[in-house]
Design a protein around this motif. Structure first.
Motif, PDB file in Angstrom:
ATOM      1  N   PRO A 165       5.749  10.588   4.290  1.00  0.00           N
ATOM      2  CA  PRO A 165       5.014  11.317   3.263  1.00  0.00           C
ATOM      3  C   PRO A 165       4.297  10.429   2.248  1.00  0.00           C
ATOM      4  CG  PRO A 165       7.354  11.374   2.812  1.00  0.00           C
ATOM      5  CD  PRO A 165       7.209  10.747   4.161  1.00  0.00           C
ATOM      6  N   SER A 166       4.676   9.142   2.162  1.00  0.00           N
ATOM      7  CA  SER A 166       4.040   8.251   1.190  1.00  0.00           C
ATOM      8  C   SER A 166       3.259   7.131   1.899  1.00  0.00           C
ATOM      9  CB  SER A 166       5.092   7.662   0.245  1.00  0.00           C
ATOM     10  OG  SER A 166       4.510   6.892  -0.768  1.00  0.00           O
ATOM     11  N   PHE A 167       3.088   7.274   3.227  1.00  0.00           N
ATOM     12  CA  PHE A 167       2.307   6.334   4.045  1.00  0.00           C
ATOM     13  C   PHE A 167       2.898   4.933   4.042  1.00  0.00           C
ATOM     14  CE2 PHE A 167      -0.417   9.510   1.995  1.00  0.00           C
ATOM     15  CZ  PHE A 167      -0.781  10.249   3.106  1.00  0.00           C
ATOM     16  N   GLU A 168       4.205   4.838   3.784  1.00  0.00           N
ATOM     17  CA  GLU A 168       4.830   3.518   3.665  1.00  0.00           C
ATOM     18  C   GLU A 168       5.296   2.958   4.998  1.00  0.00           C
ATOM     19  OE1 GLU A 168       4.767   1.847   0.789  1.00  0.00           O
ATOM     20  OE2 GLU A 168       3.637   3.567   0.064  1.00  0.00           O
ATOM     21  N   VAL A 169       5.280   3.768   6.059  1.00  0.00           N
ATOM     22  CA  VAL A 169       5.675   3.288   7.383  1.00  0.00           C
ATOM     23  C   VAL A 169       4.401   3.044   8.181  1.00  0.00           C
ATOM     24  CG1 VAL A 169       7.048   3.751   9.436  1.00  0.00           C
ATOM     25  CG2 VAL A 169       7.757   4.687   7.229  1.00  0.00           C
ATOM     26  N   ARG A 196       0.098   5.179  -5.740  1.00  0.00           N
ATOM     27  CA  ARG A 196       0.967   5.912  -6.668  1.00  0.00           C
ATOM     28  C   ARG A 196       2.405   5.428  -6.548  1.00  0.00           C
ATOM     29  NH1 ARG A 196       4.208  10.333  -6.981  1.00  0.00           N
ATOM     30  NH2 ARG A 196       4.441  10.997  -9.135  1.00  0.00           N
ATOM     31  N   THR A 197       2.924   5.387  -5.338  1.00  0.00           N
ATOM     32  CA  THR A 197       4.259   4.818  -5.144  1.00  0.00           C
ATOM     33  C   THR A 197       4.253   3.907  -3.934  1.00  0.00           C
ATOM     34  OG1 THR A 197       5.035   6.589  -3.721  1.00  0.00           O
ATOM     35  CG2 THR A 197       5.434   6.860  -6.082  1.00  0.00           C
ATOM     36  N   GLY A 198       5.186   2.993  -3.941  1.00  0.00           N
ATOM     37  CA  GLY A 198       5.328   2.067  -2.827  1.00  0.00           C
ATOM     38  C   GLY A 198       4.150   1.107  -2.777  1.00  0.00           C
ATOM     39  N   PHE A 199       3.688   0.797  -1.565  1.00  0.00           N
ATOM     40  CA  PHE A 199       2.636  -0.195  -1.396  1.00  0.00           C
ATOM     41  C   PHE A 199       1.404   0.363  -0.714  1.00  0.00           C
ATOM     42  CE2 PHE A 199       6.043  -2.844  -2.534  1.00  0.00           C
ATOM     43  CZ  PHE A 199       5.496  -4.032  -2.990  1.00  0.00           C
ATOM     44  N   ARG A 200       1.466   1.611  -0.275  1.00  0.00           N
ATOM     45  CA  ARG A 200       0.354   2.113   0.525  1.00  0.00           C
ATOM     46  C   ARG A 200      -0.062   3.525   0.136  1.00  0.00           C
ATOM     47  NH1 ARG A 200       3.864  -0.848   3.774  1.00  0.00           N
ATOM     48  NH2 ARG A 200       2.869  -2.693   4.599  1.00  0.00           N
ATOM     49  N   ALA A 201      -1.333   3.812   0.373  1.00  0.00           N
ATOM     50  CA  ALA A 201      -1.884   5.151   0.207  1.00  0.00           C
ATOM     51  C   ALA A 201      -2.966   5.272   1.273  1.00  0.00           C
ATOM     52  CB  ALA A 201      -2.477   5.327  -1.181  1.00  0.00           C
ATOM     53  N   PHE A 309      -5.119   9.441  -1.433  1.00  0.00           N
ATOM     54  CA  PHE A 309      -3.995  10.381  -1.394  1.00  0.00           C
ATOM     55  C   PHE A 309      -2.688   9.598  -1.276  1.00  0.00           C
ATOM     56  CE2 PHE A 309      -7.580  12.576   0.562  1.00  0.00           C
ATOM     57  CZ  PHE A 309      -7.578  13.820  -0.058  1.00  0.00           C
ATOM     58  N   ASP A 310      -1.643  10.113  -1.895  1.00  0.00           N
ATOM     59  CA  ASP A 310      -0.311   9.512  -1.761  1.00  0.00           C
ATOM     60  C   ASP A 310       0.750  10.596  -1.994  1.00  0.00           C
ATOM     61  OD1 ASP A 310       1.539   7.537  -1.264  1.00  0.00           O
ATOM     62  OD2 ASP A 310       1.070   6.331  -3.031  1.00  0.00           O
ATOM     63  N   ASP A 311       1.958  10.337  -1.545  1.00  0.00           N
ATOM     64  CA  ASP A 311       3.117  11.211  -1.814  1.00  0.00           C
ATOM     65  C   ASP A 311       2.862  12.666  -1.502  1.00  0.00           C
ATOM     66  OD1 ASP A 311       4.774   9.103  -2.632  1.00  0.00           O
ATOM     67  OD2 ASP A 311       3.729   9.042  -4.550  1.00  0.00           O
TER      68      ASP A 311
HETATM   69 CA   LIG Z   1       2.680   5.377  -1.034  1.00  0.00          CA
END
Ligand SMILES: [Ca+2]
Length: 317
Positions: A165-169, A196-201, A309-311
């Protein structure tokens, strides 16, 4: 006060005390007792398989010295009966000053000022039958402590059905997501500094050519039940948008054909035309009679600038 009332007061105090204890025990875990810490910085330290056996250990993260970059790690197991109940929330009481926080190697949030943090952890990032590793990369400006107060994990009652959901994988593109459109160059995603969160969007970039002005990121399919109401949510950030940025729920039958939703193809909500920092948008849709699956679609149409877009979340109401 008579003796009777006094006694009743004590009883109700005991009852309230017991009640809150039960709720705490069922829904919240305090992460305490076996922290390890290391000065310096290496993103490989987010990896749960990285050997940290030679790091200094502390009962509480506040016991560790802090200045500049330092990493905190904590291994824990979750109650087995939490599986399938909901996503979790991580609450950090005090953090000095910047952080990038990971669960099992996946970014869940970052912040750039001192204070508390609340990060959502999708259940799909967690192991319910084994070890989980929380890793915090912290930058502390003044000598002292990096983390203070209790760090708590709380069970929530919402479960996002979305994978990644946060595009982190990441694979070549974010796992479980596909980009659609007329020109692959319209779409891109990267390890942006402003996620927005983590390292990726993910982002959608408009171009001048009319044929390339609409594109979408589509989620993997999720099982739905006709008649149930679902909520889709995404955070959006836009630079110079001129057209429409929408979040959509598209329903499909068991054969994979899209089914109409109240005479429209999809449940859709326009998220605005102005340049903005991360803003939450959500919409609701009830699965039509023939629906077996749904996808969340993040759409940019006629935008000259970039939309990020993120999360994203998709939950049963
Ligand atoms: Ca993210």
């Amino acid at each position: 006060m008579t003796k009777k009332i006094w006694f009743a007061g004590i009883l109700s105090l005991v009852f309230v005390g017991l009640l809150s204890f039960v709720v705490m025990a069922e829904g919240t875990i305090v992460l305490d007792g076996k922290w390890v810490f290391q000065f310096d910085d290496d993103l490989a330290w987010a990896d749960p398989d990285y050997d940290v056996s030679d790091w200094e250990s502390y009962a509480k993260p506040a016991d560790a010295p802090a200045l500049g970059f330092g990493w905190y790690r904590y291994d824990f197991e979750l109650p087995e009966d939490w599986e399938g109940k909901g996503d979790l929330e991580l609450n950090i009481a005090e953090l000095y000053d910047f952080d990038w926080t990971f669960i099992n190697g996946i970014g869940i949030g970052n912040g750039n000022r001192s204070g508390k943090r609340t990060y959502s952890i999708p259940a799909s990032y967690l192991n319910f039958d084994g070890k989980n590793t929380l890793a915090l990369r912290v930058y502390t400006i003044n000598p002292g402590i990096g983390l203070d107060g209790n760090m708590e994990l709380t069970l929530t009652d919402s479960v996002s059905l979305l994978k990644n959901p946060s595009f982190e994988v990441p694979v070549n593109t974010p796992a479980k997501w596909t980009a659609t459109g007329t020109d692959k160059n319209v779409f891109f995603w990267e390890e942006a500094a402003t996620v927005r969160t983590g390292f990726r969007a993910v982002g959608l970039k408009g171009t001048d050519a009319l044929a390339e002005k609409e594109g979408a990121w589509m989620s993997d399919i999720m099982l739905v039940t006709p008649g149930n109401e679902y909520r889709a949510q995404a955070y959006v950030k836009a630079e110079d948008p001129t057209g429409e940025t929408t979040i959509q729920i598209r329903f499909y039958n068991a054969d994979g054909d899209e089914v109409l939703y109240e005479n429209e193809r999809a449940v859709s909500r326009n998220l605005g035309r102005r340049t903005s920092d991360w803003t939450r948008g959500n919409l609701y849709g009830t699965a039509p009679e023939d629906a077996a699956y749904a996808r969340v679609c993040l759409v940019s149409k006629d935008n000259s600038g970039i939309v990020w877009f993120d999360d994203v979340a998709f939950t049963l109401e």
